[in-house]
Motif scaffolding. Structure first.
Motif, PDB file in Angstrom:
ATOM      1  N   CYS A  27      -4.404   3.115  -1.474  1.00  0.00           N
ATOM      2  CA  CYS A  27      -5.929   3.184  -1.703  1.00  0.00           C
ATOM      3  C   CYS A  27      -6.358   3.842  -0.160  1.00  0.00           C
ATOM      4  O   CYS A  27      -6.367   3.365   0.863  1.00  0.00           O
ATOM      5  CB  CYS A  27      -6.807   1.892  -1.792  1.00  0.00           C
ATOM      6  SG  CYS A  27      -8.526   2.366  -2.253  1.00  0.00           S
ATOM      7  N   THR A  28      -6.893   5.124  -0.378  1.00  0.00           N
ATOM      8  CA  THR A  28      -7.317   5.604   0.879  1.00  0.00           C
ATOM      9  C   THR A  28      -8.778   6.182   0.840  1.00  0.00           C
ATOM     10  O   THR A  28      -9.571   6.458  -0.186  1.00  0.00           O
ATOM     11  CB  THR A  28      -6.586   7.279   1.005  1.00  0.00           C
ATOM     12  OG1 THR A  28      -5.269   6.929   1.015  1.00  0.00           O
ATOM     13  CG2 THR A  28      -6.956   7.566   2.403  1.00  0.00           C
ATOM     14  N   ARG A  37     -10.286   9.400   7.901  1.00  0.00           N
ATOM     15  CA  ARG A  37      -9.438   8.655   6.981  1.00  0.00           C
ATOM     16  C   ARG A  37      -8.937   7.198   7.185  1.00  0.00           C
ATOM     17  O   ARG A  37      -8.511   7.128   8.315  1.00  0.00           O
ATOM     18  CB  ARG A  37      -8.175   9.427   6.116  1.00  0.00           C
ATOM     19  CG  ARG A  37      -8.398  10.670   5.574  1.00  0.00           C
ATOM     20  CD  ARG A  37      -7.218  11.471   5.458  1.00  0.00           C
ATOM     21  NE  ARG A  37      -6.344  10.696   4.447  1.00  0.00           N
ATOM     22  CZ  ARG A  37      -5.705  11.059   3.605  1.00  0.00           C
ATOM     23  NH1 ARG A  37      -6.079  12.346   3.062  1.00  0.00           N
ATOM     24  NH2 ARG A  37      -4.994  10.378   2.672  1.00  0.00           N
ATOM     25  N   ARG A  62     -15.021   9.729  -0.019  1.00  0.00           N
ATOM     26  CA  ARG A  62     -14.021   9.577  -1.140  1.00  0.00           C
ATOM     27  C   ARG A  62     -13.058   8.678  -1.150  1.00  0.00           C
ATOM     28  O   ARG A  62     -12.476   8.302  -0.174  1.00  0.00           O
ATOM     29  CB  ARG A  62     -13.276  11.151  -1.216  1.00  0.00           C
ATOM     30  CG  ARG A  62     -12.560  10.980  -2.556  1.00  0.00           C
ATOM     31  CD  ARG A  62     -11.789  12.492  -2.395  1.00  0.00           C
ATOM     32  NE  ARG A  62     -12.568  13.340  -2.819  1.00  0.00           N
ATOM     33  CZ  ARG A  62     -12.955  14.564  -2.173  1.00  0.00           C
ATOM     34  NH1 ARG A  62     -12.585  14.676  -0.934  1.00  0.00           N
ATOM     35  NH2 ARG A  62     -13.902  15.270  -2.328  1.00  0.00           N
ATOM     36  N   VAL A  63     -13.079   7.909  -2.179  1.00  0.00           N
ATOM     37  CA  VAL A  63     -12.186   6.516  -2.556  1.00  0.00           C
ATOM     38  C   VAL A  63     -11.027   7.218  -3.245  1.00  0.00           C
ATOM     39  O   VAL A  63     -11.257   7.831  -4.310  1.00  0.00           O
ATOM     40  CB  VAL A  63     -12.732   5.539  -2.918  1.00  0.00           C
ATOM     41  CG1 VAL A  63     -11.531   4.316  -3.178  1.00  0.00           C
ATOM     42  CG2 VAL A  63     -13.850   4.911  -2.181  1.00  0.00           C
ATOM     43  N   GLU A  64      -9.922   7.210  -2.854  1.00  0.00           N
ATOM     44  CA  GLU A  64      -8.593   7.607  -3.752  1.00  0.00           C
ATOM     45  C   GLU A  64      -7.869   6.530  -4.144  1.00  0.00           C
ATOM     46  O   GLU A  64      -7.202   5.919  -3.026  1.00  0.00           O
ATOM     47  CB  GLU A  64      -8.209   8.956  -3.117  1.00  0.00           C
ATOM     48  CG  GLU A  64      -8.822  10.167  -3.116  1.00  0.00           C
ATOM     49  CD  GLU A  64      -8.015  11.101  -2.340  1.00  0.00           C
ATOM     50  OE1 GLU A  64      -7.926  12.584  -3.066  1.00  0.00           O
ATOM     51  OE2 GLU A  64      -7.120  11.144  -1.404  1.00  0.00           O
ATOM     52  N   ARG A  66      -3.706   6.067  -5.632  1.00  0.00           N
ATOM     53  CA  ARG A  66      -2.550   6.820  -5.918  1.00  0.00           C
ATOM     54  C   ARG A  66      -1.565   5.766  -6.215  1.00  0.00           C
ATOM     55  O   ARG A  66      -1.206   5.207  -5.390  1.00  0.00           O
ATOM     56  CB  ARG A  66      -2.228   8.124  -5.072  1.00  0.00           C
ATOM     57  CG  ARG A  66      -0.934   8.759  -5.372  1.00  0.00           C
ATOM     58  CD  ARG A  66      -0.378   9.603  -4.469  1.00  0.00           C
ATOM     59  NE  ARG A  66      -1.790  10.308  -3.793  1.00  0.00           N
ATOM     60  CZ  ARG A  66      -1.907  11.681  -4.482  1.00  0.00           C
ATOM     61  NH1 ARG A  66      -1.273  12.242  -5.351  1.00  0.00           N
ATOM     62  NH2 ARG A  66      -2.881  12.377  -4.013  1.00  0.00           N
ATOM     63  N   ALA A  72      -3.887  11.441  -7.793  1.00  0.00           N
ATOM     64  CA  ALA A  72      -4.740  10.379  -7.450  1.00  0.00           C
ATOM     65  C   ALA A  72      -6.046  10.429  -8.334  1.00  0.00           C
ATOM     66  O   ALA A  72      -6.321  11.499  -8.868  1.00  0.00           O
ATOM     67  CB  ALA A  72      -5.377  10.780  -5.876  1.00  0.00           C
ATOM     68  N   SER A  74      -9.989   9.580  -8.109  1.00  0.00           N
ATOM     69  CA  SER A  74     -11.054   9.347  -6.962  1.00  0.00           C
ATOM     70  C   SER A  74     -12.526   9.338  -7.382  1.00  0.00           C
ATOM     71  O   SER A  74     -12.790   9.600  -8.568  1.00  0.00           O
ATOM     72  CB  SER A  74     -11.226  10.700  -6.040  1.00  0.00           C
ATOM     73  OG  SER A  74     -11.391  11.940  -6.531  1.00  0.00           O
TER      74      SER A  74
END
Length: 91
Positions: A27-28, A37, A62-64, A66, A72, A74
């Protein structure tokens, strides 16, 4: 993935992640203006996979999420001062 649309700066923002039992996605979180980031580590609580991010400044993020080689997922989250959220709620 489920995230709130609007959160208070400096307060926990919970990210609910739907994934298989053995999956541990990454989770980024990216601040859209600066590109800064950071990673948040998902964990399982009562069988549910969740991550908690604290957004440090006002702005759009932005929450991604993967998992492996999959694309991903988002979402965009807006962070604003807690006072703005209180005023918007009519309190």
């Amino acid at each position: 993935m489920e995230v709130p649309d609007l959160v208070a700066v400096g307060q926990p923002c919970e990210i609910a992640i739907e994934a298989g039992e053995d999956a541990m996605p990454t989770c980024t979180v990216t601040e859209l203006d600066s590109g800064e980031r950071f990673e948040v580590r998902p964990s399982r609580r009562s069988g549910a996979l969740r991550a908690v991010a604290v957004l440090p400044t006002e702005g759009a993020y932005r929450v991604e999420v993967r998992e492996g080689a999959f694309s991903a997922v988002s979402a965009i989250v807006l962070a604003c001062p807690l006072d703005d959220l209180t005023l918007a709620g009519g309190d």
